[in-house]
Design a protein around this motif. Structure first.
Motif, short mmCIF file in Angstrom:
data_model
loop_
_atom_site.label_atom_id
_atom_site.label_comp_id
_atom_site.label_asym_id
_atom_site.label_seq_id
_atom_site.Cartn_x
_atom_site.Cartn_y
_atom_site.Cartn_z
N ARG A 121 0.09 4.10 -9.43
CA ARG A 121 -1.37 4.24 -9.60
C ARG A 121 -1.91 5.37 -8.71
O ARG A 121 -2.80 6.12 -9.11
CB ARG A 121 -2.07 2.91 -9.28
N LEU A 122 -1.34 5.50 -7.51
CA LEU A 122 -1.78 6.58 -6.62
C LEU A 122 -1.55 7.94 -7.29
O LEU A 122 -2.43 8.81 -7.29
CB LEU A 122 -1.03 6.51 -5.29
N LEU A 123 -0.36 8.12 -7.88
CA LEU A 123 -0.06 9.41 -8.51
C LEU A 123 -1.04 9.70 -9.64
O LEU A 123 -1.51 10.84 -9.81
CB LEU A 123 1.39 9.42 -9.03
N ALA A 124 -1.40 8.65 -10.39
CA ALA A 124 -2.34 8.84 -11.50
C ALA A 124 -3.72 9.26 -10.97
O ALA A 124 -4.36 10.18 -11.49
CB ALA A 124 -2.45 7.56 -12.32
N GLU A 127 -3.52 12.84 -9.62
CA GLU A 127 -3.38 13.80 -10.71
C GLU A 127 -4.74 14.05 -11.37
O GLU A 127 -5.10 15.17 -11.71
CB GLU A 127 -2.37 13.25 -11.74
N GLU A 128 -5.53 12.98 -11.47
CA GLU A 128 -6.84 13.13 -12.10
C GLU A 128 -7.86 13.80 -11.17
O GLU A 128 -8.61 14.69 -11.59
CB GLU A 128 -7.36 11.75 -12.52
N LYS A 129 -7.87 13.39 -9.88
CA LYS A 129 -8.94 13.82 -8.98
C LYS A 129 -8.61 15.02 -8.10
O LYS A 129 -9.50 15.75 -7.67
CB LYS A 129 -9.34 12.65 -8.05
N PHE A 130 -7.32 15.17 -7.75
CA PHE A 130 -6.99 16.21 -6.77
C PHE A 130 -5.62 16.83 -7.09
O PHE A 130 -4.73 16.85 -6.24
CB PHE A 130 -6.99 15.58 -5.37
N PRO A 131 -5.46 17.35 -8.33
CA PRO A 131 -4.14 17.89 -8.70
C PRO A 131 -3.76 19.08 -7.83
O PRO A 131 -2.57 19.36 -7.63
CB PRO A 131 -4.34 18.30 -10.17
N VAL A 142 0.87 -1.17 0.00
CA VAL A 142 0.00 0.00 0.00
C VAL A 142 0.92 1.23 0.00
O VAL A 142 2.12 1.11 0.22
CB VAL A 142 -0.95 0.03 1.23
N THR A 143 0.34 2.39 -0.25
CA THR A 143 1.16 3.62 -0.26
C THR A 143 0.56 4.64 0.70
O THR A 143 -0.67 4.81 0.73
CB THR A 143 1.19 4.22 -1.68
N VAL A 144 1.43 5.26 1.47
CA VAL A 144 0.95 6.27 2.43
C VAL A 144 1.59 7.62 2.11
O VAL A 144 2.66 7.69 1.52
CB VAL A 144 1.31 5.89 3.89
N PHE A 145 0.88 8.67 2.48
CA PHE A 145 1.51 10.00 2.47
C PHE A 145 0.82 10.89 3.47
O PHE A 145 -0.34 10.66 3.85
CB PHE A 145 1.48 10.65 1.06
N ASP A 151 6.67 12.42 -1.83
CA ASP A 151 5.78 12.47 -0.67
C ASP A 151 5.31 11.08 -0.26
O ASP A 151 4.75 10.91 0.83
CB ASP A 151 4.50 13.29 -0.99
N CYS A 152 5.48 10.10 -1.17
CA CYS A 152 4.81 8.80 -0.98
C CYS A 152 5.78 7.74 -0.45
O CYS A 152 6.95 7.71 -0.82
CB CYS A 152 4.25 8.31 -2.31
#
Ligand SMILES: Cc1cc2nc3c(=O)[nH]c(=O)nc-3n(C[C@H](O)[C@H](O)[C@H](O)COP(=O)(O)OP(=O)(O)OC[C@H]3O[C@@H](n4cnc5c(N)ncnc54)[C@H](O)[C@@H]3O)c2cc1C
Length: 354
Positions: free
Chosen positions: A289-292, A295-299, A226-229, A307-308
């Motif tokens: 995938r998180l970055l994508a 970028e789409e939903k909350f740029p 999983v990825t956290v930030f 950060d990740c």
């Protein structure tokens, strides 16, 4: 009254000597430490806080019914305590004479990784549950809360939410069986309690209906990575606009993305008081995938790769409560080391803040 109650218990519990070591009255030297052990709010550690006539820490199911009979007979209220995280101390404070049934000895956990289920004693903590799941499988998890010392007795019977909320809902949604002692001392499971009571104890608060002994839960699947930030923004870094925008993004984006905000007072570099919003996230997938998705939903948040951090789901539990992620042992520690004074209250926001 205390002596009478003990005498009654002696008659009712055939092997009283087996439980007498589990009964603490105010003259017992361990009474105060047993009482304080699961108090998570210093507001309720004071001389003026009403104290129980006794604390009973049963070890077996059959020891609970006699406590219920004789509390009723002596008009004593019962307060049932599992993890002690009640915001108003309801599991160990009462304005009328009362006894505490403390379930901290009911903390056995059995995980069946093949069936993706677990039985857990009501006195177990969510940290213990997460740890035991991880020991059996890195791909399984449970959608409960953040703080490892929260008890499953109160948590599941009130709902229970955490980082898997968006994908899997509440802890209570994943309870598939339970054992409870009712007001008449009967030990019931899902089958014998019936669907109405089973429905009620998954959200209606267990103590309204009896003493919950154990839960059976369905586990859920998580990816191995999983990825956290956590990104901080002060008022002069557009925090207000970002928080406003977040209200439109967070409930509607990819369900693998849990994105919350913790906002606090903060002193800025030049000594001015400001508000700092921490955008804290656990994403069920890798960084790319998180970055994508972001970028789409909350740029506007400006998330970048640096950060990740990728880690396992169980490590994200430790990360979110500020513990080092290299050792899982703290998840088994049911003692809360940093108890403070606070007032806590939660609500579900139905309308966005303008
Ligand atoms: C520091 C902290 C962090 C928290 N984090 C989260 C979070 O991330 N997500 C979330 O959803 N909530 C969270 N909570 C709220 C928490 O889930 C609830 O307060 C929950 O009721 C605590 O359960 P407990 O067993 O620890 O508490 P207790 O104080 O033992 O019990 C709470 C209530 O449930 C009753 N009860 C407890 N055990 C039983 C039982 N076996 N049978 C019948 N009734 C019982 C008690 O009598 C009391 O009314 C948090 C609370 C605190 C203080």
């Amino acid at each position: 009254m205390t002596n009478g109650f003990l005498e009654c218990l002696k008659k009712e519990i055939h092997n009283y000597t087996s439980i007498s070591s589990l009964v603490y009255t105010p003259i017992n030297p361990s009474y105060q430490s047993v009482l304080d052990f699961s108090i998570r709010n210093k507001r309720f550690i004071s001389d003026s806080t009403p104290k129980p006539l006794m604390i009973i820490t049963p070890e077996y199911d059959y020891q609970i019914a006699p406590i219920i009979y004789f509390a009723k007979h002596n008009q004593l209220q019962i307060r049932t305590r599992s993890g002690g995280h009640d915001f108003e101390g309801r599991s160990y404070v009462s304005e009328v004479p009362f006894v505490i049934i403390d379930l901290l000895n009911f903390s056995e956990i059995t995980v069946d990784a093949e069936q993706k289920t677990a039985w857990l004693g009501a006195g177990a903590t969510i940290g213990m549950l997460y740890y035991n799941i991880k020991v059996k499988s890195p791909r399984l998890a449970f959608p409960g809360g953040f703080f490892p010392t929260v008890g499953v007795g109160g948590h599941f019977s009130g709902g229970g939410w955490g980082v898997l909320l968006r994908k899997y809902g509440l802890a209570a949604d994943h309870v598939i069986d339970a054992r409870i002692v009712d007001v008449n001392g009967r030990i019931l499971d899902r089958n014998s309690m019936g669907e109405d009571l089973f429905w009620a104890i998954r959200g209606g608060g267990g103590a309204s209906f009896g003493v919950i002994l154990a839960w059976k839960v369905r586990l859920v699947e998580v990816p191995e990575t999983v990825t956290v930030f956590t990104i901080y923004r002060d008022l002069d870094q557009n925090a207000t606009q970002l928080v406003h925008r977040w209200q439109y993004v967070a409930p509607n984006c990819d369900e693998d993305l849990f994105l919350r905000i913790v906002s606090r007072r903060n002193i800025s570099g030049d000594g001015r008081m400001t508000i700092r919003a921490a955008f804290n996230s656990v994403f069920l997938g890798g960084i790319d995938r998180l970055l994508a998705v972001m970028e789409e939903k909350f740029p506007e948040l400006g998330l970048v790769r640096d950060d990740c951090i990728e880690m396992s789901w169980i490590q994200s539990i430790l990360y979110n409560v500020g513990l080092p992620i290299d050792s899982l042992e703290p998840l088994l520690d049911r003692f809360q080391h940093d108890v403070g004074y606070y007032k806590g209250k939660s609500d579900y926001v139905r309308n966005r803040f303008p």
